[in-house]
Write a protein that holds these residues in place. Structure first.
Motif: not given
Lengths: 252, 158
Positions: A117, A125, A128, B11-12, B15-16, B18-19, B22-23, B45, B92-94
């Motif tokens: 992860s 990121f 992004l 796509i954004q 991906v946001a 998935i990110a 992950c967190f 995001w 809030i991570f992104p």
């Protein structure tokens, strides 16, 4: 009876704080649990890294120190569920003690899953923040290496400052090495992608949330924590640029 | 909006998502909340990039994006009967000003005072905007029967 109840409430609050719960949430949860368990005259003051409480007209006191936080939101949720069940009368003192022990013993995610992860998150990121294929791949690798390193350092029991500096150094060095192979690589995007896991953005935002809640002391503690971590990361990055410049002739 | 722009937004968003998931894995969120965390982060995001594309500055865009993000977190907190922290911290991570912190510290060490100050003030603005957005939505009162279900929910004043 009251001693056990107070102890349970204190441990619940400690578990919340140590696993990333907010200060006001820990305070609310402890108040609710104490009321449900019938602790008399319960007064509690919660800080980012400590809990002070007294009960029974000030004759019983308890203090807990929480020196370090490692985020495990599963445990926060479990403690929250205990306070909810206590308030609804679905749990008694014995049941709550058992439930809290189970919450504290919730296992961390498997190492492999965390590695994966961290790597995938770093890659995402990098995308992004405007990176293309090469940046994403570099961030992926750097994020992977960096989380292996932080895990090893944590196992060896070294301080967080050391681990932050070293992790930032490692991922910057890797990205700079990658740029030697691929001259078109945008190093900044890849480095930030990989560093996102380490940046204290959440500490900064939560610190300001504490300020908005008029909890200036906890907010200050978190802000200083964020500044310290940011400084460590910057030191690591600067160190990597310096070494790369001296040894390999890379221009920043 | 052309098809291409729409595809890039999708796509954004993905991906946001998935990110953020992950967190939430590294924050050890229980598995049943992964999708909710991902959606929360992706919504924030998406609003942020639409706002910046419309010409808003980063702090204002962050403030605007924090509103639907926090609303999503509250919604999921009620639906999943879990503390709002789970969805908020991951979501809030992104938007969190990680890059800003990095540049501020980096320019500080490089002795680039004015750049460091610029980045530092912007980082602080973004963090304040994010926290304000969260506080705004968290302090909105809910209808009574919903807020009863959301026991131990966000309480902003002591």
């Amino acid at each position: 009876m009251d001693d056990r109840a107070l102890n349970l409430v204190m441990e619940a609050g400690k578990t919340m704080l140590a696993n990333g719960g907010e200060v006001f949430r820990a305070q609310d949860t402890m108040d609710i649990m104490a009321r449900s368990l019938g602790v008399e005259d319960f007064n509690v003051y919660v800080l980012t890294n400590g809990i002070f409480a007294s009960a029974q007209g000030g004759t019983v006191n308890a203090v807990r120190h929480i020196p370090s936080v490692s985020i495990h939101l599963g445990r926060v949720e479990a403690v929250n569920a205990i306070s909810r069940d206590l308030a609804a009368g679905r749990l008694d003192l014995d049941g709550a003690e058992a439930a809290l022990a189970a919450a504290v013993a919730l296992p961390p995610t498997r190492f492999a899953a965390r590695l994966l992860s961290a790597a995938v998150g770093s890659g995402c990121f990098a995308f992004l923040f405007g990176g293309g294929g090469p940046e994403i791949c570099m961030a992926l690798m750097a994020g992977f290496a960096e989380s292996v390193l932080t895990h090893l350092i944590r196992l060896s029991g070294s301080s967080r400052i050391f681990s932050d500096i070293l992790a930032a150094w490692l991922c910057t060095t890797l990205v700079l090495l990658g740029r030697m192979a691929l001259p078109g690589l945008d190093a900044n995007t890849a480095i930030i992608g990989a560093l996102m896991v380490l940046t204290p953005g959440v500490a900064l935002t939560m610190g300001i949330r504490d300020f908005i809640n008029a909890d200036y002391l906890s907010g200050t503690i978190r802000l200083f924590d964020a500044v310290l971590v940011a400084g460590c990361l910057a030191c690591g990055v600067a160190l990597a640029y310096l070494l790369a410049n001296v040894l390999l002739g890379v221009v920043p | 909006m052309t098809l291409q722009e729409f595809a890039s937004l999708v796509i954004q968003f993905v991906v946001a998502m998935i990110a953020t998931i992950c967190f939430s894995i590294s924050f050890q969120v229980p598995r049943r909340h992964y999708l909710a965390c991902g959606e929360t982060g992706a919504v924030g995001w998406l609003v942020y990039i639409v706002c910046t594309a419309a010409g808003l500055s980063a702090p204002v865009a962050t403030l605007v994006a924090a509103l639907p993000l926090t609303a999503c977190s509250r919604l999921f907190a009620i639906r999943h009967k879990a503390p709002i922290t789970l969805f908020l911290l991951c979501g809030i991570f992104p938007l969190v000003p990680g890059a800003g912190i990095y540049y501020t510290a980096y320019y500080f060490l490089q002795n680039a005072q004015s750049l460091c100050l610029d980045k530092g003030v912007e980082t602080l603005k973004i963090a304040v905007a994010l926290a304000l957005g969260i506080a705004l939505v968290c302090s909105l009162p809910l209808p009574k029967q919903i807020s009863l279900r959301q026991y131990n929910g966000p309480k902003q004043s002591r």
